[in-house]
Write an enzyme that holds these catalytic residues in place. Structure first.
Site, mmCIF file in Angstrom:
data_model
loop_
_atom_site.group_PDB
_atom_site.id
_atom_site.type_symbol
_atom_site.label_atom_id
_atom_site.label_comp_id
_atom_site.label_asym_id
_atom_site.label_seq_id
_atom_site.Cartn_x
_atom_site.Cartn_y
_atom_site.Cartn_z
ATOM 1 N N VAL A 1 0.887 -1.070 0.279
ATOM 2 C CA VAL A 1 0.276 0.033 -0.347
ATOM 3 C C VAL A 1 0.662 1.230 0.057
ATOM 4 C CG1 VAL A 1 -1.437 1.317 0.859
ATOM 5 C CG2 VAL A 1 -2.070 -1.125 0.950
ATOM 6 N N THR B 1 -5.553 -1.068 7.309
ATOM 7 C CA THR B 1 -7.081 -1.331 7.635
ATOM 8 C C THR B 1 -7.333 -1.401 8.711
ATOM 9 O OG1 THR B 1 -6.983 -1.913 5.499
ATOM 10 C CG2 THR B 1 -8.456 -2.987 7.218
ATOM 11 N N PHE C 1 -8.491 0.989 -1.387
ATOM 12 C CA PHE C 1 -8.848 -0.116 -1.771
ATOM 13 C C PHE C 1 -8.190 -0.344 -2.852
ATOM 14 C CE2 PHE C 1 -11.863 2.348 0.402
ATOM 15 C CZ PHE C 1 -12.863 1.686 0.721
ATOM 16 N N LEU C 2 -7.168 -0.161 -2.894
ATOM 17 C CA LEU C 2 -5.818 -0.926 -4.364
ATOM 18 C C LEU C 2 -6.342 -2.566 -4.102
ATOM 19 C CD1 LEU C 2 -3.021 -2.835 -3.431
ATOM 20 C CD2 LEU C 2 -2.545 0.268 -3.274
ATOM 21 N N LYS C 3 -6.190 -2.750 -5.024
ATOM 22 C CA LYS C 3 -5.893 -4.454 -6.093
ATOM 23 C C LYS C 3 -4.344 -5.328 -6.019
ATOM 24 C CE LYS C 3 -9.372 -4.797 -8.650
ATOM 25 N NZ LYS C 3 -9.327 -3.081 -8.641
ATOM 26 N N PHE D 1 -16.116 -11.801 -8.625
ATOM 27 C CA PHE D 1 -15.725 -12.368 -7.251
ATOM 28 C C PHE D 1 -17.233 -13.438 -6.972
ATOM 29 C CE2 PHE D 1 -13.887 -8.406 -7.477
ATOM 30 C CZ PHE D 1 -12.621 -9.276 -5.657
ATOM 31 N N GLY E 1 -13.431 -21.324 -6.065
ATOM 32 C CA GLY E 1 -12.179 -22.037 -6.490
ATOM 33 C C GLY E 1 -11.777 -22.615 -5.564
ATOM 34 N N CYS F 1 -4.928 -9.647 2.595
ATOM 35 C CA CYS F 1 -6.633 -9.208 3.624
ATOM 36 C C CYS F 1 -8.065 -9.213 3.429
ATOM 37 C CB CYS F 1 -7.099 -7.952 2.510
ATOM 38 S SG CYS F 1 -5.412 -6.636 1.950
ATOM 39 N N LYS G 1 -7.551 -11.533 6.514
ATOM 40 C CA LYS G 1 -7.355 -11.315 8.162
ATOM 41 C C LYS G 1 -8.806 -10.067 8.228
ATOM 42 C CE LYS G 1 -4.702 -7.431 6.758
ATOM 43 N NZ LYS G 1 -5.358 -6.529 7.318
HETATM 44 N N1 NAD Z 1 -1.712 -4.805 0.807
HETATM 45 C C1 NAD Z 1 -2.777 -5.223 -0.011
HETATM 46 O O1 NAD Z 1 -3.846 -5.176 -0.830
HETATM 47 C C2 NAD Z 1 -3.918 -3.659 0.790
HETATM 48 C C3 NAD Z 1 -5.044 -3.506 -0.097
HETATM 49 C C4 NAD Z 1 -6.211 -2.304 1.160
HETATM 50 C C5 NAD Z 1 -5.573 -2.377 2.324
HETATM 51 N N2 NAD Z 1 -4.218 -3.264 2.785
HETATM 52 C C6 NAD Z 1 -3.481 -2.596 3.964
HETATM 53 O O2 NAD Z 1 -3.176 -1.781 4.520
HETATM 54 C C7 NAD Z 1 -2.358 -2.547 5.316
HETATM 55 C C8 NAD Z 1 -0.510 -2.554 4.973
HETATM 56 O O3 NAD Z 1 -0.964 -3.135 3.926
HETATM 57 P P1 NAD Z 1 0.723 -3.722 3.114
HETATM 58 O O4 NAD Z 1 -0.094 -5.226 2.133
HETATM 59 O O5 NAD Z 1 0.849 -2.624 2.034
HETATM 60 O O6 NAD Z 1 1.388 -4.538 4.293
HETATM 61 P P2 NAD Z 1 3.436 -5.255 4.054
HETATM 62 O O7 NAD Z 1 3.596 -5.776 5.039
HETATM 63 O O8 NAD Z 1 3.706 -4.966 2.591
HETATM 64 O O9 NAD Z 1 3.997 -3.559 4.479
HETATM 65 C C9 NAD Z 1 3.768 -2.835 5.493
HETATM 66 C C10 NAD Z 1 5.370 -2.029 5.510
HETATM 67 O O10 NAD Z 1 5.213 -1.349 7.200
HETATM 68 C C11 NAD Z 1 6.294 -1.447 7.236
HETATM 69 N N3 NAD Z 1 6.469 -1.319 8.642
HETATM 70 C C12 NAD Z 1 6.499 -1.936 9.972
HETATM 71 N N4 NAD Z 1 6.652 -1.126 10.851
HETATM 72 C C13 NAD Z 1 6.942 0.189 10.794
HETATM 73 C C14 NAD Z 1 7.121 1.546 11.270
HETATM 74 N N5 NAD Z 1 6.994 1.475 12.805
HETATM 75 N N6 NAD Z 1 7.746 1.957 11.043
HETATM 76 C C15 NAD Z 1 7.907 2.781 9.630
HETATM 77 N N7 NAD Z 1 7.002 1.456 9.079
HETATM 78 C C16 NAD Z 1 6.614 0.614 9.721
HETATM 79 C C17 NAD Z 1 7.103 -3.044 7.153
HETATM 80 O O11 NAD Z 1 8.088 -2.677 7.320
HETATM 81 C C18 NAD Z 1 6.752 -3.157 5.680
HETATM 82 O O12 NAD Z 1 7.676 -2.484 5.163
HETATM 83 C C19 NAD Z 1 -3.319 -2.865 6.494
HETATM 84 O O13 NAD Z 1 -3.081 -3.089 6.922
HETATM 85 C C20 NAD Z 1 -3.825 -3.760 5.164
HETATM 86 O O14 NAD Z 1 -4.496 -4.101 5.532
HETATM 87 C C21 NAD Z 1 -3.378 -4.097 2.071
#
Ligand code: NAD
Length: 445
Positions: A11, A121, A155-157, A255, A259, A266, A269
């Protein structure tokens, strides 16, 4: 505008690059030194189509820079985004330790007004927790400066993250401050040109909206998987049913693919976290519980099919596996269905020869080197000496295989398809047995 983004994951990095690309000046902070040092050298830590070019281009133009030093990030901008992980705690609730750690850093270093915008999230009420945590630190520092905490769920995918951020369908902003609303509107103005994408609401509703969206999409998938299990027992082909109901505009085609279960960082969890939030306030969220348990069972489906076909004699078999990532166009294997299958095959004494267009490094990182796991350079190589083929991820490159080659290579002439990529009759006409998900005339259970 100047912006700081804490957390350079799927994200944070995408959002930072996209903001920089429209001209904002973005500082990215992460605690992962290896990641930040790599980014400074042009190594992009994740696979996401188009991301590498976008990051490198904006880094060169000095609109995007990377640091592990939170002080630099806090000083850089008034707008402070939090985009760190919120993984499930032991009881399934969202673990807020990383979000609160960032909030603590901002409060510990800020010397003037800050607008903290949470993109992670997080459960309803988190903005209040962030504000309370920061206020305590500011009080200890005897500092009286304006602080706003807003919610702006993402909301990215994965797999189309850049496009989703460049052309969002909506931008949810949770704030009760007109001032903050104005600043956020200005920030996102370049993404809202053809129509106003910004929807402003109260903070708690914004936090909830993200869970509502993910849980509804997960519900569609589990519902369809439940139907596929019925179809399997009733002599119904779920793929024909899918087309039949998808054509109803009230339902739609998205959706509703049956499968071998949903994974990723996401949906699983977020369903669990909302279920947990519900139980904390004494409400039993029965639909969410069912969505989770149907999905849990569905991830075992391919192994069940293999066990039935082999009459539980899987030990010594070599299984070719196409697809490791939890979905196509990503290298992310968090909660991937492939992991459930691979681990079950190992426990049953089988060997796995796997191929994935992008997630091989990630698989290597997760499982290391083992005698019963070989990562193969191509999808064809994964078939050498294999008894059966299992498809777990619906990558485009798996859609039109050379069935003659599959017939030559696979000792037991059988395909287990966890994503219903092929027409059963066509595969069977090539002399191969074919077991999809909910194809009616498939395996006898
Ligand atoms: N991945 C998705 O498709 C997606 C989509 C929408 C929302 N989200 C939400 O966004 C959030 C992030 O998801 P993600 O997939 O990008 O996670 P990710 O695990 O890919 O990245 C999280 C990053 O945060 C860093 N981090 C941890 N503690 C830190 C701190 N104290 N200071 C600075 N950096 C720190 C980690 O080192 C890591 O690089 C989650 O809550 C997730 O649910 C994810």
């Amino acid at each position: 505008m100047k912006v700081t983004v804490f957390g350079v994951g799927y994200v944070g990095l995408v959002q930072a690059a996209v903001l920089a690309d429209v001209g904002h000046n973005v500082c990215c902070v992460d605690v992962d030194t290896k990641k930040i040092e790599g980014l400074k050298k042009g190594d992009i830590p994740i696979f996401e189509p188009g991301l590498s070019e976008l990051v490198l281009n904006n880094y060169e133009k000095e609109r995007l820079f990377f640091t592990t030093d939170a002080t630099i990030g806090v000083e850089h901008a008034e707008l402070q985004f939090i985009a760190v992980g919120t993984p499930p705690d032991e009881d399934g609730s969202a673990d807020l330790q990383y979000v609160l750690a960032v909030a603590g850093k901002i409060a510990g270093h800020m010397n003037g007004r800050k607008i903290v915008i949470n993109k992670s999230t997080v459960p309803v009420g988190t903005a209040d927790k962030v504000r309370a945590h920061m206020t305590t630190i500011l009080r200890q520092r005897e500092l009286d400066v304006p602080l706003h905490v807003a919610s702006n769920p993402e909301f990215l995918k994965e797999g189309s993250a850049l496009d989703d951020c460049m052309r969002p369908e909506r931008i949810i902003v949770g704030t009760d401050s007109e001032e903050v609303e104005e600043v956020i509107r200005e920030l996102y103005e370049p993404f809202s040109r053809n129509r106003d994408k910004i929807m402003v609401m109260d903070v708690r509703s914004a936090e909830f909206t993200k869970y509502a969206a993910n849980c509804l999409l997960a519900t569609k998938i589990s519902f369809m998987n439940e139907l596929s299990n019925l179809a399997e027992r009733m002599g119904v082909d779920i793929e024909q049913v899918r087309r039949g109901i998808g054509s109803d505009s009230r339902i739609g085609y998205q959706f509703i693919y049956p499968g071998c279960g949903f994974g990723g960082s996401c949906f699983p969890k977020d369903v669990r976290a909302l279920e947990r939030s519900a139980s904390e306030i004494g409400y039993e969220a029965k639909i969410l519980q069912a969505v989770e348990s149907v999905n849990y069972k569905q991830k075992e489906k391919l192994f069940e099919h293999l066990c039935t076909f082999y009459k539980n004699e899987i030990s010594g078999k070599t299984i070719a596996l196409w697809g490791l990532a939890f979905k196509p166009n990503t290298d992310d294997m968090r909660e991937a269905s492939s992991r459930v299958l691979i681990e079950a095959l190992w426990a049953a004494g089988a060997k796995v020869q796997a191929y994935d267009p992008e997630a091989m490094e990630e698989a290597q990182r997760i499982y290391g080197t083992r005698d019963d796991f070989t990562l193969m350079g191509t999808k064809e190589a994964a078939l050498h000496g294999a008894d059966a083929l299992v498809i777990v991820t619906e990558w485009k490159s798996f859609r039109v295989p050379d069935f003659q080659k599959l017939h030559q290579e696979l000792r037991d002439k059988v395909i287990f398809d966890g994503r219903n990529l092929y027409e059963p009759a066509r595969v069977e006409a090539m002399g191969l047995a074919y077991y999809g998900i909910g194809r009616g005339r498939s395996i006898q259970i």
